[in-house]
Design a protein around this motif. Sequence first.
Motif, PDB file in Angstrom:
ATOM      1  N   ALA A   1       0.715  -1.513   0.179  1.00 63.34           N
ATOM      2  CA  ALA A   1       0.231   0.376   0.310  1.00 63.34           C
ATOM      3  C   ALA A   1       0.797   1.257   0.022  1.00 63.34           C
ATOM      4  O   ALA A   1       0.895   2.217  -0.864  1.00 63.34           O
ATOM      5  N   ARG A   2       1.802   1.292   0.941  1.00 62.12           N
ATOM      6  CA  ARG A   2       2.246   2.758   0.749  1.00 62.12           C
ATOM      7  C   ARG A   2       3.784   2.646  -0.011  1.00 62.12           C
ATOM      8  O   ARG A   2       3.752   4.286  -0.784  1.00 62.12           O
ATOM      9  N   ASN A   3       3.823   1.555  -0.920  1.00 60.10           N
ATOM     10  CA  ASN A   3       5.171   1.724  -2.255  1.00 60.10           C
ATOM     11  C   ASN A   3       4.173   1.874  -3.806  1.00 60.10           C
ATOM     12  O   ASN A   3       4.726   2.487  -4.798  1.00 60.10           O
ATOM     13  N   ALA A   4       3.324   1.347  -3.354  1.00 57.53           N
ATOM     14  CA  ALA A   4       2.781   0.551  -4.549  1.00 57.53           C
ATOM     15  C   ALA A   4       1.342   1.165  -4.919  1.00 57.53           C
ATOM     16  O   ALA A   4       1.334   1.901  -6.335  1.00 57.53           O
ATOM     17  N   ILE A   5       0.836   1.504  -4.456  1.00 61.49           N
ATOM     18  CA  ILE A   5      -0.922   1.795  -4.730  1.00 61.49           C
ATOM     19  C   ILE A   5      -1.391   2.933  -4.050  1.00 61.49           C
ATOM     20  O   ILE A   5      -1.358   3.815  -5.035  1.00 61.49           O
ATOM     21  N   LEU A   6      -0.471   4.563  -2.290  1.00 63.34           N
ATOM     22  CA  LEU A   6      -1.042   5.671  -2.788  1.00 63.34           C
ATOM     23  C   LEU A   6       0.106   5.817  -3.303  1.00 63.34           C
ATOM     24  O   LEU A   6      -0.652   7.000  -3.714  1.00 63.34           O
ATOM     25  N   PRO A   7       1.324   5.880  -4.052  1.00 63.80           N
ATOM     26  CA  PRO A   7       1.748   6.696  -4.260  1.00 63.80           C
ATOM     27  C   PRO A   7       1.476   6.817  -5.513  1.00 63.80           C
ATOM     28  O   PRO A   7       1.753   8.191  -6.342  1.00 63.80           O
ATOM     29  N   LYS A   8       0.870   6.084  -6.349  1.00 64.81           N
ATOM     30  CA  LYS A   8       0.599   6.050  -7.703  1.00 64.81           C
ATOM     31  C   LYS A   8      -1.195   6.120  -7.894  1.00 64.81           C
ATOM     32  O   LYS A   8      -1.547   5.863  -9.267  1.00 64.81           O
ATOM     33  N   LYS A   9      -1.153   6.509  -7.124  1.00 64.59           N
ATOM     34  CA  LYS A   9      -3.210   7.133  -7.133  1.00 64.59           C
ATOM     35  C   LYS A   9      -4.099   6.186  -7.235  1.00 64.59           C
ATOM     36  O   LYS A   9      -4.710   6.192  -8.028  1.00 64.59           O
ATOM     37  N   LEU A  10      -3.630   4.219  -6.881  1.00 65.06           N
ATOM     38  CA  LEU A  10      -4.123   3.834  -7.413  1.00 65.06           C
ATOM     39  C   LEU A  10      -5.306   3.204  -6.665  1.00 65.06           C
ATOM     40  O   LEU A  10      -6.292   3.222  -6.732  1.00 65.06           O
ATOM     41  N   GLY A  11      -4.926   3.701  -5.103  1.00 64.38           N
ATOM     42  CA  GLY A  11      -5.743   3.296  -4.541  1.00 64.38           C
ATOM     43  C   GLY A  11      -5.752   4.992  -3.238  1.00 64.38           C
ATOM     44  O   GLY A  11      -5.099   5.318  -3.113  1.00 64.38           O
ATOM     45  N   VAL A  12      -6.943   4.768  -2.140  1.00 68.20           N
ATOM     46  CA  VAL A  12      -6.933   5.670  -0.781  1.00 68.20           C
ATOM     47  C   VAL A  12      -6.498   4.269   0.260  1.00 68.20           C
ATOM     48  O   VAL A  12      -7.332   3.618   0.184  1.00 68.20           O
ATOM     49  N   GLU A  13      -6.769   4.909   1.685  1.00 68.27           N
ATOM     50  CA  GLU A  13      -6.027   4.012   2.751  1.00 68.27           C
ATOM     51  C   GLU A  13      -8.309   4.411   2.464  1.00 68.27           C
ATOM     52  O   GLU A  13      -8.158   5.141   3.345  1.00 68.27           O
ATOM     53  N   ALA A  14      -8.919   3.322   3.614  1.00 67.03           N
ATOM     54  CA  ALA A  14     -10.401   3.160   3.772  1.00 67.03           C
ATOM     55  C   ALA A  14      -9.682   3.429   5.400  1.00 67.03           C
ATOM     56  O   ALA A  14     -10.986   2.858   6.401  1.00 67.03           O
ATOM     57  N   SER A  15     -10.344   4.493   5.098  1.00 59.79           N
ATOM     58  CA  SER A  15     -10.347   5.575   7.139  1.00 59.79           C
ATOM     59  C   SER A  15     -12.810   5.557   6.614  1.00 59.79           C
ATOM     60  O   SER A  15     -13.014   5.514   5.562  1.00 59.79           O
ATOM     61  N   GLY A  16     -12.378   6.048   7.691  1.00 59.37           N
ATOM     62  CA  GLY A  16     -14.194   6.095   7.934  1.00 59.37           C
ATOM     63  C   GLY A  16     -14.465   7.354   6.721  1.00 59.37           C
ATOM     64  O   GLY A  16     -15.817   7.146   5.920  1.00 59.37           O
ATOM     65  N   LYS A  17     -13.670   8.861   6.605  1.00 64.12           N
ATOM     66  CA  LYS A  17     -14.666   9.482   5.215  1.00 64.12           C
ATOM     67  C   LYS A  17     -14.492   8.903   3.975  1.00 64.12           C
ATOM     68  O   LYS A  17     -15.653   8.833   4.106  1.00 64.12           O
ATOM     69  N   ASN A  18     -13.597   7.971   3.989  1.00 65.37           N
ATOM     70  CA  ASN A  18     -13.212   7.550   2.924  1.00 65.37           C
ATOM     71  C   ASN A  18     -14.377   6.654   2.288  1.00 65.37           C
ATOM     72  O   ASN A  18     -15.059   6.825   1.270  1.00 65.37           O
ATOM     73  N   LEU A  19     -14.691   5.915   2.969  1.00 62.74           N
ATOM     74  CA  LEU A  19     -15.775   5.303   3.246  1.00 62.74           C
ATOM     75  C   LEU A  19     -16.906   5.530   2.794  1.00 62.74           C
ATOM     76  O   LEU A  19     -17.539   4.818   2.448  1.00 62.74           O
ATOM     77  N   ASN A  20     -16.929   6.875   3.920  1.00 58.58           N
ATOM     78  CA  ASN A  20     -18.141   7.420   3.594  1.00 58.58           C
ATOM     79  C   ASN A  20     -18.505   7.976   2.373  1.00 58.58           C
ATOM     80  O   ASN A  20     -19.591   8.044   1.627  1.00 58.58           O
ATOM     81  N   ASP A  21     -17.926   8.467   1.678  1.00 57.89           N
ATOM     82  CA  ASP A  21     -17.429   9.627   0.554  1.00 57.89           C
ATOM     83  C   ASP A  21     -17.775   7.767  -0.353  1.00 57.89           C
ATOM     84  O   ASP A  21     -18.768   8.350  -1.534  1.00 57.89           O
ATOM     85  N   LEU A  22     -17.466   7.224  -0.497  1.00 61.12           N
ATOM     86  CA  LEU A  22     -17.862   5.505  -1.209  1.00 61.12           C
ATOM     87  C   LEU A  22     -18.985   5.391  -1.643  1.00 61.12           C
ATOM     88  O   LEU A  22     -19.554   5.243  -2.517  1.00 61.12           O
TER      89      LEU A  22
END
Length: 148
Positions: A26-47
């Motif tokens: 997640a830290r080295n591939a997914i997040l830096p390449k903007k392929l995903g975001v951490e599943a926090s409460g706010k992000n889950l609510n937005d989804l």
Amino acid sequence: MKVILLEDVKSLGKKGDVVDVSDGYARNAILPKKLGVEASGKNLNDLKLQNQHKDKVAAENLENARKLAEVVGKTTVEVRLKGGEGGRAFGSVSSKEISLALKEQAGLDIDKKKMHLKENLKNLGSYEVPVKLHPQVTANLTVKVLEE
């Protein structure tokens, strides 16, 4: 670490999926390449809100397609061709000509690609042409090929 995918990732999931990946991936591939975001409460609510909006738009599109299907089902379009012997016509009627006639006669603008003719209409007479307005909605348009 749980991650919400912003794009399709091969062998991991599709856009909008919540997947569990290792912290390093997640830290080295997914997040830096903007392929995903951490599943926090706010992000889950937005989804969740995005999915509700998508469902609402899909339901509206389906309802509009059903209303249009009722209108198309009651519509008859006349196309004129030069006729020959035995009910044969010189030339044929394609979905493009049907689409133009539908726009002129009924004021309905339906794309020719939505009309599923097995083959062009080569004889005079009345035909039922299926029009696929939505993946779940198909209407039958009556087309009369008349002699000019």
